[in-house]
Design a protein around this motif. Structure first.
Motif, PDB file in Angstrom:
ATOM      1  N   ASP A  81       0.791  -1.304   0.084  1.00 20.55           N
ATOM      2  CA  ASP A  81      -0.122  -0.107   0.044  1.00 20.55           C
ATOM      3  C   ASP A  81       0.612   1.158   0.016  1.00 20.55           C
ATOM      4  O   ASP A  81       0.389   2.231  -0.724  1.00 20.55           O
ATOM      5  N   THR A  82       1.959   1.306   0.599  1.00 17.80           N
ATOM      6  CA  THR A  82       2.905   2.398   0.552  1.00 17.80           C
ATOM      7  C   THR A  82       3.498   2.520  -0.765  1.00 17.80           C
ATOM      8  O   THR A  82       3.554   3.826  -1.347  1.00 17.80           O
ATOM      9  N   ALA A  83       3.884   1.503  -1.226  1.00 17.85           N
ATOM     10  CA  ALA A  83       4.405   1.843  -2.611  1.00 17.85           C
ATOM     11  C   ALA A  83       3.340   2.205  -3.730  1.00 17.85           C
ATOM     12  O   ALA A  83       3.611   3.161  -4.623  1.00 17.85           O
ATOM     13  N   ARG A  84       2.050   1.528  -3.401  1.00 16.32           N
ATOM     14  CA  ARG A  84       0.765   2.198  -4.377  1.00 16.32           C
ATOM     15  C   ARG A  84       0.815   3.939  -4.022  1.00 16.32           C
ATOM     16  O   ARG A  84       0.518   4.511  -4.852  1.00 16.32           O
ATOM     17  N   ILE A  85       0.673   4.048  -2.889  1.00 14.24           N
ATOM     18  CA  ILE A  85       0.580   5.672  -2.682  1.00 14.24           C
ATOM     19  C   ILE A  85       1.652   6.376  -3.190  1.00 14.24           C
ATOM     20  O   ILE A  85       1.382   7.300  -3.789  1.00 14.24           O
ATOM     21  N   GLU A  86       2.994   5.947  -3.054  1.00 19.42           N
ATOM     22  CA  GLU A  86       3.963   6.703  -3.722  1.00 19.42           C
ATOM     23  C   GLU A  86       3.895   6.867  -5.189  1.00 19.42           C
ATOM     24  O   GLU A  86       4.087   7.811  -5.613  1.00 19.42           O
ATOM     25  N   ARG A  87       3.311   5.825  -5.818  1.00 15.36           N
ATOM     26  CA  ARG A  87       3.215   5.622  -7.296  1.00 15.36           C
ATOM     27  C   ARG A  87       1.864   6.729  -7.709  1.00 15.36           C
ATOM     28  O   ARG A  87       2.105   7.608  -8.633  1.00 15.36           O
ATOM     29  N   LEU A  88       0.852   6.562  -6.681  1.00 14.03           N
ATOM     30  CA  LEU A  88      -0.083   7.444  -7.023  1.00 14.03           C
ATOM     31  C   LEU A  88       0.303   9.062  -6.834  1.00 14.03           C
ATOM     32  O   LEU A  88      -0.294   9.980  -7.522  1.00 14.03           O
ATOM     33  N   GLN A  89       1.108   9.214  -5.834  1.00 13.08           N
ATOM     34  CA  GLN A  89       1.712  10.810  -5.646  1.00 13.08           C
ATOM     35  C   GLN A  89       2.459  11.178  -6.905  1.00 13.08           C
ATOM     36  O   GLN A  89       2.533  12.247  -7.242  1.00 13.08           O
ATOM     37  N   GLN A  90       3.310  10.529  -7.268  1.00 11.65           N
ATOM     38  CA  GLN A  90       4.105  10.776  -8.586  1.00 11.65           C
ATOM     39  C   GLN A  90       2.973  10.955  -9.802  1.00 11.65           C
ATOM     40  O   GLN A  90       3.288  12.176 -10.573  1.00 11.65           O
ATOM     41  N   GLN A  91       1.935  10.107  -9.942  1.00  9.87           N
ATOM     42  CA  GLN A  91       1.018  10.420 -11.035  1.00  9.87           C
ATOM     43  C   GLN A  91       0.161  11.699 -10.690  1.00  9.87           C
ATOM     44  O   GLN A  91       0.115  12.415 -11.707  1.00  9.87           O
ATOM     45  N   GLN A  92      -0.015  12.043  -9.586  1.00  7.89           N
ATOM     46  CA  GLN A  92      -0.725  13.282  -9.159  1.00  7.89           C
ATOM     47  C   GLN A  92       0.477  14.479  -9.485  1.00  7.89           C
ATOM     48  O   GLN A  92      -0.100  15.562 -10.049  1.00  7.89           O
ATOM     49  N   GLN A  93       1.604  14.454  -9.276  1.00  9.87           N
ATOM     50  CA  GLN A  93       2.321  15.493  -9.484  1.00  9.87           C
ATOM     51  C   GLN A  93       2.410  15.642 -10.974  1.00  9.87           C
ATOM     52  O   GLN A  93       2.592  16.712 -11.613  1.00  9.87           O
ATOM     53  N   ALA A  94       2.449  14.547 -11.846  1.00 13.40           N
ATOM     54  CA  ALA A  94       2.423  14.644 -13.412  1.00 13.40           C
ATOM     55  C   ALA A  94       1.162  15.498 -13.840  1.00 13.40           C
ATOM     56  O   ALA A  94       1.117  16.210 -14.758  1.00 13.40           O
ATOM     57  N   ILE A  95       0.005  15.159 -13.113  1.00 16.04           N
ATOM     58  CA  ILE A  95      -1.038  15.722 -13.513  1.00 16.04           C
ATOM     59  C   ILE A  95      -1.325  17.211 -13.242  1.00 16.04           C
ATOM     60  O   ILE A  95      -1.656  18.058 -13.850  1.00 16.04           O
ATOM     61  N   ILE A  96      -0.621  17.828 -12.132  1.00 15.39           N
ATOM     62  CA  ILE A  96      -0.373  19.070 -11.237  1.00 15.39           C
ATOM     63  C   ILE A  96       0.178  19.669 -12.435  1.00 15.39           C
ATOM     64  O   ILE A  96       0.037  20.902 -13.110  1.00 15.39           O
ATOM     65  N   ALA A  97       1.500  19.021 -12.778  1.00 13.37           N
ATOM     66  CA  ALA A  97       2.460  19.896 -13.630  1.00 13.37           C
ATOM     67  C   ALA A  97       1.859  20.249 -15.100  1.00 13.37           C
ATOM     68  O   ALA A  97       1.727  21.316 -15.713  1.00 13.37           O
ATOM     69  N   ALA A  98       0.969  19.165 -15.660  1.00  8.40           N
ATOM     70  CA  ALA A  98       0.260  19.219 -16.929  1.00  8.40           C
ATOM     71  C   ALA A  98      -0.853  20.235 -16.637  1.00  8.40           C
ATOM     72  O   ALA A  98      -0.927  21.230 -17.687  1.00  8.40           O
ATOM     73  N   ARG A  99      -1.496  20.534 -15.584  1.00 10.80           N
ATOM     74  CA  ARG A  99      -2.530  21.280 -15.408  1.00 10.80           C
ATOM     75  C   ARG A  99      -1.929  22.914 -15.306  1.00 10.80           C
ATOM     76  O   ARG A  99      -2.622  23.754 -15.865  1.00 10.80           O
ATOM     77  N   LYS A 100      -1.053  22.936 -14.562  1.00  9.66           N
ATOM     78  CA  LYS A 100      -0.345  24.412 -14.446  1.00  9.66           C
ATOM     79  C   LYS A 100       0.000  24.948 -15.899  1.00  9.66           C
ATOM     80  O   LYS A 100       0.070  26.053 -15.998  1.00  9.66           O
ATOM     81  N   SER A 101       0.698  24.114 -16.694  1.00  4.58           N
ATOM     82  CA  SER A 101       1.123  24.538 -17.869  1.00  4.58           C
ATOM     83  C   SER A 101       0.098  24.776 -18.884  1.00  4.58           C
ATOM     84  O   SER A 101       0.198  25.635 -19.911  1.00  4.58           O
ATOM     85  N   ARG A 102      -1.027  24.152 -18.763  1.00  3.18           N
ATOM     86  CA  ARG A 102      -1.971  24.156 -19.927  1.00  3.18           C
ATOM     87  C   ARG A 102      -3.554  25.043 -19.279  1.00  3.18           C
ATOM     88  O   ARG A 102      -4.024  25.618 -20.083  1.00  3.18           O
ATOM     89  N   CYS A 103      -3.681  25.254 -17.896  1.00  2.00           N
ATOM     90  CA  CYS A 103      -4.871  25.642 -17.586  1.00  2.00           C
ATOM     91  C   CYS A 103      -4.626  27.036 -16.421  1.00  2.00           C
ATOM     92  O   CYS A 103      -4.054  26.681 -15.556  1.00  2.00           O
ATOM     93  N   PRO A 104      -4.999  28.212 -17.239  1.00  2.63           N
ATOM     94  CA  PRO A 104      -4.674  29.279 -16.683  1.00  2.63           C
ATOM     95  C   PRO A 104      -5.447  29.272 -15.153  1.00  2.63           C
ATOM     96  O   PRO A 104      -5.000  30.110 -14.136  1.00  2.63           O
ATOM     97  N   SER A 105      -6.673  28.688 -15.091  1.00  8.27           N
ATOM     98  CA  SER A 105      -7.628  28.908 -13.795  1.00  8.27           C
ATOM     99  C   SER A 105      -6.649  28.327 -12.723  1.00  8.27           C
ATOM    100  O   SER A 105      -7.185  28.437 -11.501  1.00  8.27           O
ATOM    101  N   SER A 106      -5.778  27.292 -12.883  1.00  7.35           N
ATOM    102  CA  SER A 106      -5.322  26.464 -11.826  1.00  7.35           C
ATOM    103  C   SER A 106      -4.207  27.107 -11.280  1.00  7.35           C
ATOM    104  O   SER A 106      -3.536  26.682 -10.230  1.00  7.35           O
ATOM    105  N   GLN A 107      -3.711  28.303 -11.957  1.00  4.77           N
ATOM    106  CA  GLN A 107      -2.520  28.909 -11.149  1.00  4.77           C
ATOM    107  C   GLN A 107      -3.009  30.052 -10.194  1.00  4.77           C
ATOM    108  O   GLN A 107      -3.924  30.569 -10.063  1.00  4.77           O
TER     109      GLN A 107
END
Length: 107
Positions: A81-107
């Motif tokens: 479960d700890t390893a899965r949480i770490e992978r999900l957090q990495q996925q979440q960071q990738a989504i946040i980065a994509a959202r910051k670069s493409r969505c002006p309302s997220s900044q």
């Protein structure tokens, strides 16, 4: 939480299952709209919370001393479960980065 022999079967079945979270591919999020990114971010946060709750329940399970290997199974499930949480957090960071670069309302 009282640990019984009946609870051992699902616990050992869970310990054998691997996580279904694949490797993170940031290009996967390039084609998504802002609404889709927001939805993916929410889904990921929900999965993190659900997995953390599950890990906490497993970690707080009282394993009787007569149950051989019980502690080992408990540790394996918590580590998975700890390893899965770490992978999900990495996925979440990738989504946040994509959202910051493409969505002006997220900044």
């Amino acid at each position: 939480m009282k640990f019984t022999l009946r609870a051992l079967l699902p616990l050992t079945l869970i310990a054998g299952c691997s996580s279904s979270v694949a490797s993170i591919n940031p290009a996967k999020y390039d084609g998504m709209s802002c609404a889709e990114l927001n939805s993916a971010l929410g889904d990921t946060a929900t999965d993190i919370s659900r997995t953390a709750i599950s890990r906490g329940k497993v970690a707080n399970t009282s394993v009787p001393t007569w149950l051989l290997g019980g502690e080992r199974v408990k540790t394996a499930v918590a580590n998975r479960d700890t390893a899965r949480i770490e992978r999900l957090q990495q996925q979440q960071q990738a989504i946040i980065a994509a959202r910051k670069s493409r969505c002006p309302s997220s900044q």
